[in-house]
Motif scaffolding. Sequence first.
Motif, PDB file in Angstrom:
ATOM      1  N   MET A   1     -31.149  -2.542 -41.408  1.00 59.45           N
ATOM      2  CA  MET A   1     -31.316  -2.217 -39.996  1.00 59.45           C
ATOM      3  C   MET A   1     -30.764  -0.822 -39.748  1.00 59.45           C
ATOM      4  O   MET A   1     -29.700  -0.481 -40.223  1.00 59.45           O
ATOM      5  N   THR A   2     -31.475  -0.022 -38.981  1.00 60.92           N
ATOM      6  CA  THR A   2     -31.022   1.332 -38.683  1.00 60.92           C
ATOM      7  C   THR A   2     -29.950   1.296 -37.610  1.00 60.92           C
ATOM      8  O   THR A   2     -29.868   0.364 -36.817  1.00 60.92           O
ATOM      9  N   SER A   3     -29.145   2.327 -37.596  1.00 60.11           N
ATOM     10  CA  SER A   3     -28.068   2.403 -36.628  1.00 60.11           C
ATOM     11  C   SER A   3     -28.637   2.574 -35.220  1.00 60.11           C
ATOM     12  O   SER A   3     -29.571   3.327 -35.000  1.00 60.11           O
ATOM     13  N   ILE A   4     -28.044   1.853 -34.290  1.00 62.06           N
ATOM     14  CA  ILE A   4     -28.505   1.929 -32.901  1.00 62.06           C
ATOM     15  C   ILE A   4     -27.586   2.800 -32.054  1.00 62.06           C
ATOM     16  O   ILE A   4     -27.824   2.956 -30.866  1.00 62.06           O
ATOM     17  N   THR A   5     -26.559   3.372 -32.662  1.00 61.74           N
ATOM     18  CA  THR A   5     -25.523   4.039 -31.889  1.00 61.74           C
ATOM     19  C   THR A   5     -25.861   5.451 -31.437  1.00 61.74           C
ATOM     20  O   THR A   5     -25.038   6.099 -30.828  1.00 61.74           O
ATOM     21  N   ILE A  13     -31.435  -1.586 -25.346  1.00 61.04           N
ATOM     22  CA  ILE A  13     -31.921  -2.871 -24.828  1.00 61.04           C
ATOM     23  C   ILE A  13     -33.381  -2.747 -24.400  1.00 61.04           C
ATOM     24  O   ILE A  13     -34.224  -3.571 -24.765  1.00 61.04           O
ATOM     25  N   ARG A  14     -33.697  -1.716 -23.626  1.00 60.27           N
ATOM     26  CA  ARG A  14     -35.068  -1.522 -23.143  1.00 60.27           C
ATOM     27  C   ARG A  14     -36.049  -1.331 -24.306  1.00 60.27           C
ATOM     28  O   ARG A  14     -37.093  -1.973 -24.361  1.00 60.27           O
ATOM     29  N   GLU A  15     -35.701  -0.436 -25.246  1.00 63.37           N
ATOM     30  CA  GLU A  15     -36.600  -0.151 -26.377  1.00 63.37           C
ATOM     31  C   GLU A  15     -36.835  -1.393 -27.231  1.00 63.37           C
ATOM     32  O   GLU A  15     -37.967  -1.666 -27.635  1.00 63.37           O
ATOM     33  N   ARG A  16     -35.779  -2.137 -27.509  1.00 64.80           N
ATOM     34  CA  ARG A  16     -35.933  -3.332 -28.346  1.00 64.80           C
ATOM     35  C   ARG A  16     -36.735  -4.405 -27.615  1.00 64.80           C
ATOM     36  O   ARG A  16     -37.578  -5.079 -28.215  1.00 64.80           O
ATOM     37  N   ARG A  17     -36.473  -4.575 -26.325  1.00 57.68           N
ATOM     38  CA  ARG A  17     -37.220  -5.562 -25.527  1.00 57.68           C
ATOM     39  C   ARG A  17     -38.710  -5.236 -25.559  1.00 57.68           C
ATOM     40  O   ARG A  17     -39.547  -6.117 -25.797  1.00 57.68           O
ATOM     41  N   ARG A  18     -39.021  -3.964 -25.362  1.00 57.96           N
ATOM     42  CA  ARG A  18     -40.435  -3.551 -25.371  1.00 57.96           C
ATOM     43  C   ARG A  18     -41.057  -3.701 -26.758  1.00 57.96           C
ATOM     44  O   ARG A  18     -42.209  -4.105 -26.875  1.00 57.96           O
ATOM     45  N   LYS A  19     -40.289  -3.376 -27.788  1.00 59.21           N
ATOM     46  CA  LYS A  19     -40.794  -3.508 -29.152  1.00 59.21           C
ATOM     47  C   LYS A  19     -41.145  -4.971 -29.455  1.00 59.21           C
ATOM     48  O   LYS A  19     -42.100  -5.247 -30.182  1.00 59.21           O
ATOM     49  N   LEU A  20     -40.368  -5.895 -28.907  1.00 59.65           N
ATOM     50  CA  LEU A  20     -40.618  -7.322 -29.094  1.00 59.65           C
ATOM     51  C   LEU A  20     -41.645  -7.860 -28.102  1.00 59.65           C
ATOM     52  O   LEU A  20     -41.913  -9.057 -28.079  1.00 59.65           O
ATOM     53  N   ASP A  21     -42.201  -6.957 -27.279  1.00 53.58           N
ATOM     54  CA  ASP A  21     -43.200  -7.323 -26.272  1.00 53.58           C
ATOM     55  C   ASP A  21     -42.677  -8.381 -25.303  1.00 53.58           C
ATOM     56  O   ASP A  21     -43.353  -9.363 -24.988  1.00 53.58           O
ATOM     57  N   LEU A  22     -41.444  -8.162 -24.846  1.00 48.60           N
ATOM     58  CA  LEU A  22     -40.824  -9.056 -23.873  1.00 48.60           C
ATOM     59  C   LEU A  22     -40.751  -8.358 -22.518  1.00 48.60           C
ATOM     60  O   LEU A  22     -40.493  -7.158 -22.458  1.00 48.60           O
ATOM     61  N   THR A  23     -40.945  -9.104 -21.465  1.00 51.15           N
ATOM     62  CA  THR A  23     -40.723  -8.568 -20.123  1.00 51.15           C
ATOM     63  C   THR A  23     -39.245  -8.714 -19.788  1.00 51.15           C
ATOM     64  O   THR A  23     -38.507  -9.434 -20.484  1.00 51.15           O
ATOM     65  N   GLN A  24     -38.823  -8.064 -18.725  1.00 53.24           N
ATOM     66  CA  GLN A  24     -37.440  -8.250 -18.281  1.00 53.24           C
ATOM     67  C   GLN A  24     -37.214  -9.716 -17.920  1.00 53.24           C
ATOM     68  O   GLN A  24     -36.136 -10.256 -18.159  1.00 53.24           O
ATOM     69  N   ARG A  54     -23.287 -10.622 -26.699  1.00 48.28           N
ATOM     70  CA  ARG A  54     -23.612 -11.558 -27.788  1.00 48.28           C
ATOM     71  C   ARG A  54     -24.979 -12.196 -27.571  1.00 48.28           C
ATOM     72  O   ARG A  54     -25.774 -12.328 -28.506  1.00 48.28           O
ATOM     73  N   LYS A  55     -25.268 -12.599 -26.338  1.00 40.45           N
ATOM     74  CA  LYS A  55     -26.567 -13.211 -26.040  1.00 40.45           C
ATOM     75  C   LYS A  55     -27.703 -12.212 -26.239  1.00 40.45           C
ATOM     76  O   LYS A  55     -28.754 -12.559 -26.768  1.00 40.45           O
ATOM     77  N   LEU A  56     -27.489 -10.972 -25.805  1.00 38.37           N
ATOM     78  CA  LEU A  56     -28.509  -9.930 -25.989  1.00 38.37           C
ATOM     79  C   LEU A  56     -28.767  -9.671 -27.471  1.00 38.37           C
ATOM     80  O   LEU A  56     -29.923  -9.547 -27.888  1.00 38.37           O
ATOM     81  N   ALA A  57     -27.708  -9.585 -28.245  1.00 38.46           N
ATOM     82  CA  ALA A  57     -27.855  -9.338 -29.680  1.00 38.46           C
ATOM     83  C   ALA A  57     -28.678 -10.451 -30.320  1.00 38.46           C
ATOM     84  O   ALA A  57     -29.589 -10.178 -31.114  1.00 38.46           O
ATOM     85  N   ALA A  58     -28.379 -11.680 -29.963  1.00 36.50           N
ATOM     86  CA  ALA A  58     -29.121 -12.814 -30.536  1.00 36.50           C
ATOM     87  C   ALA A  58     -30.576 -12.807 -30.070  1.00 36.50           C
ATOM     88  O   ALA A  58     -31.495 -12.995 -30.874  1.00 36.50           O
ATOM     89  N   ALA A  59     -30.802 -12.573 -28.785  1.00 38.65           N
ATOM     90  CA  ALA A  59     -32.161 -12.614 -28.233  1.00 38.65           C
ATOM     91  C   ALA A  59     -33.033 -11.472 -28.750  1.00 38.65           C
ATOM     92  O   ALA A  59     -34.247 -11.637 -28.903  1.00 38.65           O
ATOM     93  N   LEU A  60     -32.409 -10.325 -29.028  1.00 37.01           N
ATOM     94  CA  LEU A  60     -33.177  -9.148 -29.436  1.00 37.01           C
ATOM     95  C   LEU A  60     -33.096  -8.861 -30.939  1.00 37.01           C
ATOM     96  O   LEU A  60     -33.687  -7.898 -31.416  1.00 37.01           O
ATOM     97  N   GLY A  61     -32.354  -9.693 -31.662  1.00 36.32           N
ATOM     98  CA  GLY A  61     -32.244  -9.488 -33.099  1.00 36.32           C
ATOM     99  C   GLY A  61     -31.514  -8.215 -33.464  1.00 36.32           C
ATOM    100  O   GLY A  61     -31.884  -7.525 -34.409  1.00 36.32           O
ATOM    101  N   LEU A  62     -30.469  -7.902 -32.719  1.00 34.85           N
ATOM    102  CA  LEU A  62     -29.678  -6.698 -32.975  1.00 34.85           C
ATOM    103  C   LEU A  62     -28.329  -7.079 -33.572  1.00 34.85           C
ATOM    104  O   LEU A  62     -27.860  -8.205 -33.396  1.00 34.85           O
ATOM    105  N   ASP A  63     -27.701  -6.140 -34.242  1.00 31.80           N
ATOM    106  CA  ASP A  63     -26.383  -6.356 -34.818  1.00 31.80           C
ATOM    107  C   ASP A  63     -25.372  -6.502 -33.676  1.00 31.80           C
ATOM    108  O   ASP A  63     -25.178  -5.558 -32.898  1.00 31.80           O
ATOM    109  N   PRO A  64     -24.720  -7.657 -33.553  1.00 29.96           N
ATOM    110  CA  PRO A  64     -23.805  -7.856 -32.420  1.00 29.96           C
ATOM    111  C   PRO A  64     -22.617  -6.903 -32.428  1.00 29.96           C
ATOM    112  O   PRO A  64     -22.164  -6.465 -31.379  1.00 29.96           O
ATOM    113  N   ARG A  65     -22.139  -6.537 -33.613  1.00 25.70           N
ATOM    114  CA  ARG A  65     -20.996  -5.618 -33.704  1.00 25.70           C
ATOM    115  C   ARG A  65     -21.391  -4.238 -33.187  1.00 25.70           C
ATOM    116  O   ARG A  65     -20.681  -3.635 -32.389  1.00 25.70           O
TER     117      ARG A  65
END
Length: 142
Positions: A1-5, A13-24, A54-65
Motif C-alpha cells: 500500500m502506498t503512503s497516504i501521508t 477520505i474523499r479520494e478513497r471513497r470515490r475510488k471505491l465508488d461509494l457515495t457519502q 478506525r471505522k473509516l480505515a476498515a470501511a475504506l481499506g486503509l491502514d488504520p495507523r
Amino acid sequence: MTSITTRSFGQVIRERRRKLDLTQQDLALRIETSVPYVALLESGTRHPSDKVVRKLAAALGLDPRELFFLANPATKDLISREQKTNEASAWDAFAKDESLRKVHNITDQEMQTLSQVALMGEVRSSRDFLFILNTIRQAFGQ
C-alpha cells in the motif's frame, strides 16, 4: 500500500471513497454516522474521533495507523524515528517510574499498549507517553 501521508485527512477520505465508488451516504452508513458529518470530515472542517478513524480505515481499506497519524499529526510529531544511543530511552525511564504510574493510575494493560507505541519509534519523554495515554483513554471514553 502506498503512503497516504502526503495529502490531508479529508482528501484521503474523499479520494478513497470515490475510488471505491461509494457515495457519502454509503460511507456514512458503513461507519454509522450522518452524511453531513462525512462531508465535514472530507472538507477538513471536523476532526474525527479515534473511533471514527478506525471505522473509516476498515470501511475504506486503509491502514488504520497511517490514517490515525494523518488525522492526528501532533501525535506523530511526538514519535521520532531516530534512536539516541548515548541516552537512556524515554520508554525505559517511563517504565521504571513507579510513582508516575501510581499518580496517573496506569494499568498493566495500558503499559503494554504504551510499550507497543515505544516500538513504533523513539518517544522523546515521559510526558509524551502521558499525552499518548490520555489520547488513547479519550478514544475509549475512560
